[in-house]
Design an enzyme around this catalytic site. Structure first.
Site, PDB file in Angstrom:
ATOM      1  N   LYS A  74       0.829  -1.178   0.055  1.00 13.48           N
ATOM      2  CA  LYS A  74       0.056  -0.039   0.017  1.00 13.48           C
ATOM      3  C   LYS A  74       0.952   1.350   0.029  1.00 13.48           C
ATOM      4  O   LYS A  74       0.421   2.367  -0.384  1.00 13.48           O
ATOM      5  CB  LYS A  74      -1.091  -0.034   1.350  1.00 13.48           C
ATOM      6  N   THR A  94      -3.899   0.871  -2.268  1.00 15.66           N
ATOM      7  CA  THR A  94      -4.493   2.347  -2.604  1.00 15.66           C
ATOM      8  C   THR A  94      -3.842   3.643  -1.652  1.00 15.66           C
ATOM      9  O   THR A  94      -3.519   3.094  -0.623  1.00 15.66           O
ATOM     10  CB  THR A  94      -5.853   2.318  -2.291  1.00 15.66           C
ATOM     11  N   ASN A 119     -11.337  -8.648   4.119  1.00 19.75           N
ATOM     12  CA  ASN A 119     -10.624  -7.376   4.592  1.00 19.75           C
ATOM     13  C   ASN A 119     -11.647  -6.327   4.851  1.00 19.75           C
ATOM     14  O   ASN A 119     -12.377  -6.272   3.913  1.00 19.75           O
ATOM     15  CB  ASN A 119      -9.253  -7.277   3.881  1.00 19.75           C
ATOM     16  N   PHE A 123      -8.612   1.533   3.302  1.00 22.04           N
ATOM     17  CA  PHE A 123      -7.611   2.378   2.849  1.00 22.04           C
ATOM     18  C   PHE A 123      -6.505   2.993   3.856  1.00 22.04           C
ATOM     19  O   PHE A 123      -6.433   4.223   4.100  1.00 22.04           O
ATOM     20  CB  PHE A 123      -8.021   3.343   2.020  1.00 22.04           C
ATOM     21  N   ASN A 178      -9.353   3.785  -8.208  1.00 24.75           N
ATOM     22  CA  ASN A 178     -10.122   2.627  -7.671  1.00 24.75           C
ATOM     23  C   ASN A 178     -11.239   3.163  -6.986  1.00 24.75           C
ATOM     24  O   ASN A 178     -11.264   3.973  -5.920  1.00 24.75           O
ATOM     25  CB  ASN A 178      -9.157   2.237  -6.522  1.00 24.75           C
ATOM     26  N   SER A 181     -13.558  -0.247  -3.809  1.00 24.29           N
ATOM     27  CA  SER A 181     -13.510  -0.771  -2.563  1.00 24.29           C
ATOM     28  C   SER A 181     -14.673  -0.666  -1.519  1.00 24.29           C
ATOM     29  O   SER A 181     -15.378   0.288  -1.603  1.00 24.29           O
ATOM     30  CB  SER A 181     -12.225  -0.049  -1.490  1.00 24.29           C
ATOM     31  N   ASN A 183     -14.826  -0.885   1.501  1.00 23.25           N
ATOM     32  CA  ASN A 183     -14.936  -0.725   2.754  1.00 23.25           C
ATOM     33  C   ASN A 183     -14.652   0.763   3.204  1.00 23.25           C
ATOM     34  O   ASN A 183     -14.402   1.434   4.196  1.00 23.25           O
ATOM     35  CB  ASN A 183     -13.367  -1.192   3.255  1.00 23.25           C
ATOM     36  N   THR A 184     -15.044   1.794   1.990  1.00 21.53           N
ATOM     37  CA  THR A 184     -14.961   3.133   2.209  1.00 21.53           C
ATOM     38  C   THR A 184     -16.466   3.569   1.901  1.00 21.53           C
ATOM     39  O   THR A 184     -16.825   3.600   0.829  1.00 21.53           O
ATOM     40  CB  THR A 184     -14.009   4.041   1.366  1.00 21.53           C
ATOM     41  N   LYS A 219     -10.724   0.673 -11.840  1.00 22.03           N
ATOM     42  CA  LYS A 219     -10.780  -0.589 -11.221  1.00 22.03           C
ATOM     43  C   LYS A 219     -12.450  -0.835 -10.704  1.00 22.03           C
ATOM     44  O   LYS A 219     -12.803   0.076  -9.758  1.00 22.03           O
ATOM     45  CB  LYS A 219      -9.861  -0.883 -10.062  1.00 22.03           C
ATOM     46  N   ASN A 248     -12.351  -6.037  -8.046  1.00 28.07           N
ATOM     47  CA  ASN A 248     -11.865  -5.673  -6.570  1.00 28.07           C
ATOM     48  C   ASN A 248     -12.469  -7.027  -5.771  1.00 28.07           C
ATOM     49  O   ASN A 248     -13.135  -7.825  -6.565  1.00 28.07           O
ATOM     50  CB  ASN A 248     -12.489  -4.456  -6.204  1.00 28.07           C
TER      51      ASN A 248
HETATM   52  C1  LIG Z   1      -5.912  -7.480   2.424  1.00 28.26           C
HETATM   53  C2  LIG Z   1      -6.376  -7.209   1.082  1.00 28.26           C
HETATM   54  C3  LIG Z   1      -6.018  -5.686   1.096  1.00 28.26           C
HETATM   55  C4  LIG Z   1      -6.333  -5.004  -0.314  1.00 28.26           C
HETATM   56  N1  LIG Z   1      -6.621  -3.702  -0.684  1.00 28.26           N
HETATM   57  C5  LIG Z   1      -6.580  -3.258  -1.797  1.00 28.26           C
HETATM   58  C6  LIG Z   1      -6.485  -1.851  -2.057  1.00 28.26           C
HETATM   59  O1  LIG Z   1      -5.955  -1.081  -1.113  1.00 28.26           O
HETATM   60  N2  LIG Z   1      -6.793  -1.297  -3.146  1.00 28.26           N
HETATM   61  C7  LIG Z   1      -7.371  -2.132  -4.100  1.00 28.26           C
HETATM   62  O2  LIG Z   1      -7.569  -1.611  -5.310  1.00 28.26           O
HETATM   63  N3  LIG Z   1      -7.646  -3.365  -4.057  1.00 28.26           N
HETATM   64  C8  LIG Z   1      -7.242  -3.987  -2.943  1.00 28.26           C
HETATM   65  N4  LIG Z   1      -7.525  -5.349  -2.614  1.00 28.26           N
HETATM   66  C9  LIG Z   1      -8.031  -5.969  -3.800  1.00 28.26           C
HETATM   67  C10 LIG Z   1      -7.148  -6.773  -4.696  1.00 28.26           C
HETATM   68  O3  LIG Z   1      -6.311  -5.923  -5.107  1.00 28.26           O
HETATM   69  C11 LIG Z   1      -7.804  -7.869  -5.390  1.00 28.26           C
HETATM   70  O4  LIG Z   1      -8.671  -6.947  -6.419  1.00 28.26           O
HETATM   71  C12 LIG Z   1      -8.703  -8.786  -4.884  1.00 28.26           C
HETATM   72  O5  LIG Z   1      -8.108  -9.079  -3.757  1.00 28.26           O
HETATM   73  C13 LIG Z   1      -8.948  -9.866  -5.879  1.00 28.26           C
HETATM   74  O6  LIG Z   1      -7.636 -10.445  -6.196  1.00 28.26           O
HETATM   75  P1  LIG Z   1      -7.170 -11.768  -5.225  1.00 28.26           P
HETATM   76  O7  LIG Z   1      -8.304 -12.796  -5.365  1.00 28.26           O
HETATM   77  O8  LIG Z   1      -6.143 -12.667  -6.236  1.00 28.26           O
HETATM   78  O9  LIG Z   1      -6.894 -11.349  -4.006  1.00 28.26           O
HETATM   79  C14 LIG Z   1      -6.984  -5.826  -1.520  1.00 28.26           C
HETATM   80  C15 LIG Z   1      -7.291  -7.339  -1.116  1.00 28.26           C
HETATM   81  C16 LIG Z   1      -6.801  -7.720  -0.073  1.00 28.26           C
HETATM   82  C17 LIG Z   1      -6.865  -9.300   0.386  1.00 28.26           C
END
Ligand SMILES: Cc1cc2nc3c(=O)[nH]c(=O)nc-3n(C[C@H](O)[C@H](O)[C@H](O)COP(=O)(O)O)c2cc1C
Length: 367
Positions: A74, A94, A119, A123, A178, A181, A183-184, A219, A248
């Site tokens: 991050k 992000t 998760n 952010f 992005n 998410s 979570n915001t 995204k 995402n």
């Molecule tokens: C712990 C965690 C934190 C993440 N933080 C972000 C983030 O800050 N920004 C973002 O665009 N995606 C974030 N993601 C999403 C990943 O970039 C990805 O889009 C999503 O996990 C699906 O891919 P995966 O199944 O290979 O993990 C996060 C995923 C995880 C597991």
């Protein structure tokens, strides 16, 4: 998240034992340790370059199509160590304009039975200034993108993305907007057609002012309905966006067996594979060759990466797979894609893109 002991693995212990040890550490502690290990130079095993895996997209030369997804690094602490693991590109962030603590802990949960993670970090990051300083110090070798977000308490979220483009246009190889998410609170409303058109036109203007036409990606969430996807793809093309990152994490919870399944937040990993791949294929069918597409969600093997490509991905990213399979996964996937080209009798990975788009686009959303 548990990757630390994988990074330190010298081959002396079985992978099963290592994973058990890694999973005994709380997820965020393990993640901090992993970043520290990578920063100190541990964990490099770059696979030999395979020219057949190269892609030139949005003006960038990708050595192979596998990238590390946003959220792992991050704060831009270890992009070069990530590239040394065999990834063809890394996405930092992000990042939000101001430093932000994120949600209260615990906020990351492993679901080992489902090979998934939930998760609700929200952010957490050090803010533009710290990340820009770090990126400014690195030698510009290898492709590093920056994923941009908005502060939770921002009075002008669109303004936050504009500021991000201005700040990072000269420091990043590409930028990801992005808006997906979970979570915001309210962030995903920016995917709604009118709001999105406004946002994309503002970031497009900021890019033009920056004087460097850094590629822009959008995204999106995997939970959009089919009509919304049509509007988003049209808006992205109309705004001159270079590509989309699909997708995402999901707020859906179907088919999970782990006891942590009811935690709120975004679900990633294996259970996201089908949903995100179907959406990817639908976006490909709508966009044709007008957008570069990055397929993300549940990739944890060369076979899964190949399937994303066949569904329509030019490039593939992963994060959760690393937690369950360890950092040697990147090299394994890159090698595996080369072997698959041999078996298919193809001269280049570009030939495989979209060979199964229709099948995936028309697949049952509930399956
Ligand atoms: C712990 C965690 C934190 C993440 N933080 C972000 C983030 O800050 N920004 C973002 O665009 N995606 C974030 N993601 C999403 C990943 O970039 C990805 O889009 C999503 O996990 C699906 O891919 P995966 O199944 O290979 O993990 C996060 C995923 C995880 C597991």
């Amino acid at each position: 998240m548990g990757e630390i002991l994988w990074v330190l693995n010298t081959g002396a212990m079985s992978e099963t034992l290592l994973r058990k040890l890694a999973f005994a550490i709380p997820p965020e502690t393990a993640h901090r340790l992993t970043i520290a290990a990578l920063a100190s130079g541990l964990g490099g095993s770059t696979p030999p370059a395979d020219p057949r895996l190269r892609r030139r997209l949005a003006g960038l030369d990708f050595p192979n199509p596998l990238g590390l997804a946003a959220g792992f690094d991050k704060n831009g602490e270890v992009p070069d160590a990530i590239l040394r693991l065999g990834f063809g590109f890394a996405e930092v962030g992000t990042v939000t304009p101001r430093r932000q603590a994120g949600n209260p802990r615990p906020r990351v949960f492993r679901l080992p039975r489902d090979e998934a993670v939930i998760n609700r970090l929200g952010f957490n990051n050090e803010g533009f200034a710290a990340v820009a300083r770090r990126l400014g110090l690195r030698p510009r070798r290898g492709i590093v993108g920056v994923n941009l977000g908005a502060n939770r308490d921002s009075a002008d979220r669109v303004g936050d993305y504009v500021a991000g483009v201005e700040r990072f246009a000269g420091l990043a190889d590409y930028l990801t907007i992005n808006v997906s998410s979970p979570n915001t609170p309210g962030l995903r409303d920016l995917q709604e057609a009118e709001a999105l058109a406004g946002l994309l036109s503002r970031v497009g203007e900021a890019r033009a002012r920056a004087g460097r036409s850094v590629p822009l990606f959008l995204k999106i969430a995997p939970d959009l309905d089919d009509d919304a996807v049509v509007a988003i793809v049209a808006a992205a093309i109309a705004a001159g966006i270079d590509g989309m990152v699909v997708s995402n994490t999901t707020v859906a919870r179907a088919g999970l067996s782990d006891k942590a399944a009811q935690e709120s937040g975004g679900l990633s990993g294996r259970p996201l594979f089908r949903r995100s791949t179907r959406l990817l294929a639908r976006v490909r069918r709508l966009a044709g060759d007008r957008l570069v597409l990055i397929g993300v969600g549940g990739v944890d093997s060369a076979e899964a990466a190949w399937t994303k490509i066949a569904a329509g991905a030019d490039l593939v990213q992963l994060y959760t797979g690393l937690i369950y399979k360890g950092p040697r996964l990147a090299a394994r996937i890159v090698t595996g894609l080369g072997e698959r080209l041999d078996r298919e009798g193809m001269a280049s990975i570009a030939e495989a893109v979209g060979s199964e788009t229709d099948r995936w686009a028309d697949s049952d959303p509930q399956a």
